[in-house]
Design a protein around this motif. Sequence first.
Motif, PDB file in Angstrom:
ATOM      1  N   UNK A 381       0.782  -1.189  -0.004  1.00  0.00           N
ATOM      2  CA  UNK A 381       0.165   0.003  -0.001  1.00  0.00           C
ATOM      3  C   UNK A 381       0.929   1.250   0.167  1.00  0.00           C
ATOM      4  N   UNK A 382       1.947   1.255   0.739  1.00  0.00           N
ATOM      5  CA  UNK A 382       2.866   2.573   0.904  1.00  0.00           C
ATOM      6  C   UNK A 382       3.394   2.695  -0.596  1.00  0.00           C
ATOM      7  N   UNK A 383       3.972   1.627  -1.234  1.00  0.00           N
ATOM      8  CA  UNK A 383       4.534   1.837  -2.724  1.00  0.00           C
ATOM      9  C   UNK A 383       3.331   2.284  -3.609  1.00  0.00           C
ATOM     10  N   UNK A 384       2.236   1.639  -3.545  1.00  0.00           N
ATOM     11  CA  UNK A 384       1.312   1.941  -4.473  1.00  0.00           C
ATOM     12  C   UNK A 384       0.776   3.597  -4.180  1.00  0.00           C
ATOM     13  N   UNK A 385       0.844   3.977  -2.947  1.00  0.00           N
ATOM     14  CA  UNK A 385       0.420   5.367  -2.672  1.00  0.00           C
ATOM     15  C   UNK A 385       1.727   6.316  -3.275  1.00  0.00           C
ATOM     16  N   UNK A 386       2.866   5.941  -3.002  1.00  0.00           N
ATOM     17  CA  UNK A 386       3.846   6.858  -3.669  1.00  0.00           C
ATOM     18  C   UNK A 386       3.933   6.977  -5.121  1.00  0.00           C
ATOM     19  N   UNK A 387       3.477   5.501  -6.037  1.00  0.00           N
ATOM     20  CA  UNK A 387       3.382   5.532  -7.287  1.00  0.00           C
ATOM     21  C   UNK A 387       2.450   6.290  -7.695  1.00  0.00           C
ATOM     22  N   UNK A 388       1.203   6.317  -7.279  1.00  0.00           N
ATOM     23  CA  UNK A 388      -0.100   7.178  -7.700  1.00  0.00           C
ATOM     24  C   UNK A 388       0.527   8.704  -7.801  1.00  0.00           C
ATOM     25  N   UNK A 389       0.988   8.971  -6.728  1.00  0.00           N
ATOM     26  CA  UNK A 389       1.633  10.364  -6.621  1.00  0.00           C
ATOM     27  C   UNK A 389       2.384  10.946  -7.546  1.00  0.00           C
ATOM     28  N   UNK A 390       3.459  10.195  -7.882  1.00  0.00           N
ATOM     29  CA  UNK A 390       4.403  10.483  -9.024  1.00  0.00           C
ATOM     30  C   UNK A 390       3.840  10.157 -10.235  1.00  0.00           C
ATOM     31  N   UNK A 391       3.412   9.284 -10.554  1.00  0.00           N
ATOM     32  CA  UNK A 391       2.780   8.828 -11.902  1.00  0.00           C
ATOM     33  C   UNK A 391       1.741  10.023 -12.242  1.00  0.00           C
ATOM     34  N   UNK A 392       0.910  10.354 -11.432  1.00  0.00           N
ATOM     35  CA  UNK A 392      -0.272  11.407 -12.062  1.00  0.00           C
ATOM     36  C   UNK A 392       0.241  12.752 -11.345  1.00  0.00           C
ATOM     37  N   UNK A 393       1.451  12.900 -10.641  1.00  0.00           N
ATOM     38  CA  UNK A 393       1.856  14.216 -10.581  1.00  0.00           C
ATOM     39  C   UNK A 393       0.743  15.153  -9.799  1.00  0.00           C
ATOM     40  N   UNK A 394       0.341  14.252  -8.372  1.00  0.00           N
ATOM     41  CA  UNK A 394      -0.616  15.011  -7.879  1.00  0.00           C
ATOM     42  C   UNK A 394       0.029  16.157  -6.984  1.00  0.00           C
ATOM     43  N   UNK A 395      -0.792  17.157  -6.966  1.00  0.00           N
ATOM     44  CA  UNK A 395      -0.394  18.314  -5.884  1.00  0.00           C
ATOM     45  C   UNK A 395      -0.859  17.867  -4.660  1.00  0.00           C
ATOM     46  N   UNK A 396      -1.083  19.047  -3.719  1.00  0.00           N
ATOM     47  CA  UNK A 396      -1.411  18.706  -2.408  1.00  0.00           C
ATOM     48  C   UNK A 396      -2.847  18.340  -2.357  1.00  0.00           C
ATOM     49  N   UNK A 397      -3.772  19.100  -3.066  1.00  0.00           N
ATOM     50  CA  UNK A 397      -5.116  18.586  -3.085  1.00  0.00           C
ATOM     51  C   UNK A 397      -5.411  17.208  -3.593  1.00  0.00           C
ATOM     52  N   UNK A 398      -4.654  16.892  -4.651  1.00  0.00           N
ATOM     53  CA  UNK A 398      -4.556  15.496  -5.103  1.00  0.00           C
ATOM     54  C   UNK A 398      -4.257  14.469  -4.038  1.00  0.00           C
ATOM     55  N   UNK A 630     -13.994  12.206   9.435  1.00  0.00           N
ATOM     56  CA  UNK A 630     -14.520  13.742  10.014  1.00  0.00           C
ATOM     57  C   UNK A 630     -13.772  14.534   9.878  1.00  0.00           C
ATOM     58  N   UNK A 631     -12.649  14.539  10.480  1.00  0.00           N
ATOM     59  CA  UNK A 631     -11.509  15.163  10.508  1.00  0.00           C
ATOM     60  C   UNK A 631     -10.845  15.396   8.988  1.00  0.00           C
ATOM     61  N   UNK A 632     -10.782  14.477   8.228  1.00  0.00           N
ATOM     62  CA  UNK A 632     -10.356  14.507   7.018  1.00  0.00           C
ATOM     63  C   UNK A 632     -11.320  15.326   6.157  1.00  0.00           C
ATOM     64  N   UNK A 633     -12.561  15.350   6.441  1.00  0.00           N
ATOM     65  CA  UNK A 633     -13.421  16.082   5.621  1.00  0.00           C
ATOM     66  C   UNK A 633     -13.075  17.566   5.969  1.00  0.00           C
ATOM     67  N   UNK A 634     -13.016  17.961   7.224  1.00  0.00           N
ATOM     68  CA  UNK A 634     -12.416  19.416   7.520  1.00  0.00           C
ATOM     69  C   UNK A 634     -11.271  19.965   6.884  1.00  0.00           C
ATOM     70  N   UNK A 635     -10.179  18.945   6.841  1.00  0.00           N
ATOM     71  CA  UNK A 635      -8.986  19.118   6.326  1.00  0.00           C
ATOM     72  C   UNK A 635      -8.916  19.392   4.533  1.00  0.00           C
ATOM     73  N   UNK A 636     -10.025  18.803   4.215  1.00  0.00           N
ATOM     74  CA  UNK A 636      -9.951  18.908   2.719  1.00  0.00           C
ATOM     75  C   UNK A 636     -10.740  20.253   2.480  1.00  0.00           C
ATOM     76  N   UNK A 637     -11.807  20.619   3.276  1.00  0.00           N
ATOM     77  CA  UNK A 637     -12.254  21.762   3.209  1.00  0.00           C
ATOM     78  C   UNK A 637     -11.566  22.906   3.117  1.00  0.00           C
ATOM     79  N   UNK A 638     -10.439  22.920   4.093  1.00  0.00           N
ATOM     80  CA  UNK A 638      -9.490  23.892   4.480  1.00  0.00           C
ATOM     81  C   UNK A 638      -8.543  24.131   3.167  1.00  0.00           C
ATOM     82  N   UNK A 639      -8.122  22.902   2.556  1.00  0.00           N
ATOM     83  CA  UNK A 639      -7.315  22.974   1.470  1.00  0.00           C
ATOM     84  C   UNK A 639      -7.929  23.638   0.245  1.00  0.00           C
ATOM     85  N   UNK A 640      -9.044  23.244  -0.072  1.00  0.00           N
ATOM     86  CA  UNK A 640      -9.714  23.803  -1.204  1.00  0.00           C
ATOM     87  C   UNK A 640     -10.098  25.199  -0.922  1.00  0.00           C
TER      88      UNK A 640
END
Length: 684
Positions: A381-398, A630-640
């Motif tokens: 899972x850790x490898x997959x998460x890092x690969x997804x970030x690098x492959x799709x060049x996701x920013x902080x929101x992604x 629930x906290x992740x939802x609030x965090x995402x709202x602040x980022x957006x």
Amino acid sequence: MSVDSQKTRKACCSNLKLFLASLAFVYFSKAFGGAYMKSSITQIERRFDVPSSLIGVIDGSFEMGNLLVIAFVSYFGAKLHRPRLIGIGCVIMSAGCFLISLPHFLQGLYKYETSVSHNADVNSTGSILPCLSNHSRAEADKMPDLETRTACEKAAGSYLWIYVFLGNMLRGIGETPIMPLGVSYLDDFSKEENTPFYLACIHTVGILGPMFGFMLGSFLAKIYVDIGSVDLDSITISHKDSRWVGAWWLGFIVTGTVILLSSIPFWFLPKSLPKQGEEESQSKGTELTTVAEQEIFLPDENQDREEKPVTFQELAKVPSLRRLFKNSIFTLMVLTYLVVVNGFIGMITFKPKFLEQVYGQSASKAIFLIGIMNLPAVALGIITGGFVLKRYKLGVIGAARVSIAASIGSFCLLCVQVFISCDNAEVAGVTVTYQGAPQVSYNPQTLLSQCNLGCSCSMKRWDPVCAYNGVTYASPCLAGCRSATGNGKDTMFHNCTCAGEMMAPGTNMSTVLGQCTRRSNCDYIFKIYMALSALASFISACGGTPGYIVLLRSIQPDLKALALGMQTLIVRTLGGIPPPIYFGALIDRTCLKWGTKQCGGRGACRIYDADSFRITFLGLITGLYFVSNILWGGLYYKIVKRQKKLALRNQAKENGQEGNTLGNGHASISIAKNKEDADNESTI
């Protein structure tokens, strides 16, 4: 001149790669030791005859050690020689491991509850015949007087668990510099686009540590604690018995040696390195964040980063902390991690016991399965998460979206696991009546029945025997057995009147040592549970690296070590110390039969109510993960929300550049004010 420049570049790359490899090995070794500690919790609990709540305190001492020095290390560590501080920490961790193993050499041989006599004169708390018709029950359960008990406890070394407590605290102190100083050192001198990949590599190598730690724990759980000191043929219990204690001490000697070896490279690394790739270009953007997003999360990036000496006045005012906690995203991230870590620590601490009590697995097998199923799933899972970030060049929101999706997915699978269970082990007078009807009882008086009233049995003793009717009895006496044949593990009890109540006349009324196995359908249910558990581990780990990147990219470079240290301090303090204690205290409430210490008094729990254990354990974890979502939802709202402000700011800049510079005084003031507002929100 060009030759010297080439040599410098090669030396830089060589040192950075050496640090990367060394840090990965340290992550492996510290995780190796930490996982082995978790895997040996059950063995330590049984060896020192302590309840789960106290074993939670012992386990939490690691975080207490962190708490003692982490603020100092995080704040001053960046000013000092970071690699050498990491090396010193490894030496301290190694000393802690050796201290934990010390009680084995100071206390006597392990003595467990048994009513079987055998040739060895050391592993028996008394040699009694089944059905004590010539003794009173009061004599059987009589507590020794205070003087006798004190002398007995001193001889048995009842309080030597304090060495384990202190050794684990030393492990926590030594582990403190590794994460904040190691990650900040790597991030400071590597390319920004390479940092996520390096972190993924370190964590991937690090996850091998828990795998090896649990494998070692599983192997040693099958080896008797006093191997080499007793005749193993005289031992009347097997590794599947709840009284069995494995060679827990041997693993700490192994892990201490590995951690000591991992410290060697750090004594030869320099205090600082040139920035990786700075000779090529300083203007390349990171692959993880767009220029716009990088600007809002790391304002004033071109400020002077020269380190200044720390004064006592500066430390007293703690201006950096005020800047740090003004960042709402950093604060929310720490709070989210805090809740998640509470659930994770509680789960990993008591999961081997959970598998043992709810699904009838041996301690060795439970530890082994966690090591070969859950931990590889986490690594993938850790490898997959890092690969997804690098492959799709996701920013902080992604990155935040990936973390939220992983958190929700693992939460859903966790909810399903709550409803997957096996029936209680059938123990007469505890989970079933002597006639075979289901009846969970916390009252020890239910151990008595008409079939064993004339035997004057002790209700405190736990020496289970299995009858041919598939029911376990707490002791041969409580099974109403009148005679015994054989010796050691081959002992059999005959004419057991209680076993005869559930069988037709003329059938075998004998019993053998040990608990009966669970029903066959429990193995199938257990396989379903482990499959869901491994899948949930994979999905949850996919959000690990993206979540960490969100945290890193919301911190200014000059405060990175402090921020990581404060995050570790808060999460370790409130997320590492309390969970084992309150998880253990709640689990203790589901205990149906407590063991008896060698010197009298309540020892470790022998059997739990499986349904109550499952609902308490998984229900608590599920509730904590629900709060984290629930906290992740609030965090995402602040980022957006910040992203929208950034868009307005960029638009204002573009409008200001297109107009006449001399005639746009008001616009310049407005742009400056917008920039100031944005910086105030995103500055740490």
